[in-house]
Design a protein around this motif. Structure first.
Motif, short mmCIF file in Angstrom:
data_model
loop_
_atom_site.label_atom_id
_atom_site.label_comp_id
_atom_site.label_asym_id
_atom_site.label_seq_id
_atom_site.Cartn_x
_atom_site.Cartn_y
_atom_site.Cartn_z
N LEU A 114 0.86 -1.19 0.00
CA LEU A 114 0.00 0.00 0.00
C LEU A 114 0.89 1.23 0.00
CD1 LEU A 114 -2.58 -1.10 2.75
CD2 LEU A 114 -2.74 -1.42 0.28
N ASP A 115 0.86 2.01 -1.08
CA ASP A 115 1.68 3.22 -1.19
C ASP A 115 0.76 4.44 -1.19
OD1 ASP A 115 4.22 1.96 -1.39
OD2 ASP A 115 3.72 1.38 -3.45
N TYR A 116 0.83 5.21 -0.11
CA TYR A 116 0.03 6.42 0.00
C TYR A 116 0.78 7.59 -0.62
CZ TYR A 116 -2.82 3.81 3.33
OH TYR A 116 -3.63 2.88 3.91
N ARG A 117 0.08 8.37 -1.41
CA ARG A 117 0.66 9.56 -2.03
C ARG A 117 -0.34 10.69 -1.92
NH1 ARG A 117 -2.07 9.27 -6.79
NH2 ARG A 117 -2.74 7.18 -7.42
N GLN A 118 0.03 11.84 -2.43
CA GLN A 118 -0.83 13.01 -2.33
C GLN A 118 -2.13 12.78 -3.10
OE1 GLN A 118 -0.15 15.65 -0.46
NE2 GLN A 118 -2.10 16.61 -0.95
#
Length: 425
Positions: A353-357
């Motif tokens: 899971l990669d959270y970004r803006q």
């Protein structure tokens, strides 16, 4: 789980579909043909017709007294013409074309006979109105145009041959008044026709929007049921095979497999019940929260019961997604792990899971290779994942990895998309 799509007819379902599905014309169609006896459903507008007849007879009698000596007095023939012109309006909805010409003919004969004007044009106006609203515009225009032309010919060229004797030509101002009256009747009738068409079109658009919302809701429920049942049944299927294989040689391991089957079945029943509760109690909030990424440990535990080891990694600053994105991410991971259990010989998978803006990237990898055994299922898993992502404005990519195995990558926005207006749809 197969997703079947059928059109919703909303309130018409219990009555066999809307009228135009049962052989009748759609509400936006032009008016019926002049010979169609079913145009008004068998009811005659006798109340309004009686009222118009009384107004025409009383008004013409008063006009005759007011213009005594100027025009021919009313006699039996005059009253017959007035009654005939008015009584015809009983059938203005069944035979609009015939009635508009019939009322125009009665008015023409009445005026040519030299009788006083009065409200003799009222039946013509109502007949013209009925014809235009029913869709017979050119017939109505033609009838009132012929009436005006006949009035002009009688008033300026045939007056010497028709009663009353010694009558002179009509004033052109009078013809202008008649022409203005004709144009006003036609304009009002056209305005009502346009408004009715707009109302009918708006009704059709509302029905289409209702059917579209019903279709979307059915699709959502079908996706939910597919994801819940596909995952749980895959786990049950694997554990049932393990239990059967070890029933005699390792009863304790078989017991563990049966325990896993029981837990997976209980979980599936709970989620199915939650989906069905939304159908039984429309408008009420569900009693249990929708699943989200906070339930990934449960997925990992269920996958472990099916013999699949799942690792979870997180990148970026973790934020709480919107409920729709949270549910979609959970279901995508669930379906991807289900596909690993079904279609891959790998016993390991990794969820990243990669959270970004403003967004979240969900990646599910397995090392493969693909299993060639019959896995069952409907084949709707990847399609369902794509539909979930597209509904949020995201994307899904799924395919083999260059080094073997399979990868699913979902790009999801963390916030819900802006709602589309009816025009943009």
């Amino acid at each position: 789980m197969d997703e079947q799509h059928e059109r919703a007819d909303g309130p018409f379902r219990a009555r066999g579909g809307p009228p135009w599905r049962r052989g009748g014309p759609p509400p936006w169609a032009p008016g019926p043909s002049w010979w169609d006896h079913r145009a008004d459903g068998g009811r005659l507008p006798w109340r309004s017709t009686v009222l118009v007849t009384v107004i025409v007879l009383a008004g013409s009698t008063m006009a005759a007294h007011g213009r005594a000596g100027d025009r021919v007095g009313l006699d039996v023939f005059a009253y017959l013409l007035l009654v005939l012109a008015s009584v015809q309006l009983l059938w203005r909805q069944r035979y609009p074309v015939v009635i508009v010409y019939g009322t125009a003919l009665c008015a023409t004969v009445y005026l040519a006979a030299g009788y006083p004007y009065g409200p003799v044009f009222l039946p013509v106006a109502l007949g013209c109105f009925a014809a235009i609203v029913a869709g017979h515009r050119y017939a109505a225009w033609g009838a009132v145009a012929l009436l005006w032309a006949a009035h002009t010919v009688v008033g300026h060229w045939l007056y010497g041959y028709l009663p009353p004797p010694g009558d002179g030509p009509a004033a052109w101002a009078q013809e202008a008044v008649v022409a203005a009256w004709v144009l006003a009747v036609v304009a009002v009738s056209e305005l009502v026709r346009v408004k009715r068409e707009q109302w009918a079109q708006a009704r059709v658009e509302r029905e289409r929007a209702a059917r579209r919302r019903a279709d979307e809701e059915r699709l959502r429920i079908a996706r939910e049921l597919h994801d819940v049942l596909a995952h749980s049944i895959s786990v049950i299927n694997v554990q049932a095979g393990v239990g059967l294989a070890l029933l005699d040689s390792d009863p304790e391991q078989a017991r563990t497999a049966l325990t896993t089957i029981k837990a997976a079945g209980r979980e599936a029943l709970g989620e199915v019940r939650q989906v069905l509760d939304t159908l039984r109690a429309p408008g009420e909030a569900p009693r249990a929260p929708a699943p989200g990424l906070d339930r990934l440990p449960e997925l990992v535990e269920q996958a472990a019961g099916a013999g699949l080891t799942v690792g979870i990694g997180t990148g970026g600053k973790r934020v709480t997604p919107a409920p729709g994105a949270d549910l979609a991410a959970f279901r995508i991971v669930q379906e991807a792990l289900t596909n690993v259990v079904r279609h891959s010989e790998s016993r390991r998978a990794h969820v990243q899971l990669d959270y970004r803006q403003g967004g979240l990237t969900v990646t599910v990898d397995d090392d493969g290779p693909a299993s060639h055994a019959e896995a069952g299922g409907s084949g709707n898993g990847l399609a369902g994942m794509r539909e979930r992502a597209a509904a949020l404005g995201g994307t899904i990519e799924a395919g083999p990895r260059p080094d073997g195995g399979f990868r699913v990558v979902a790009e999801l926005p963390l916030a819900p998309p802006a709602p589309l207006s009816e025009d943009s749809r």
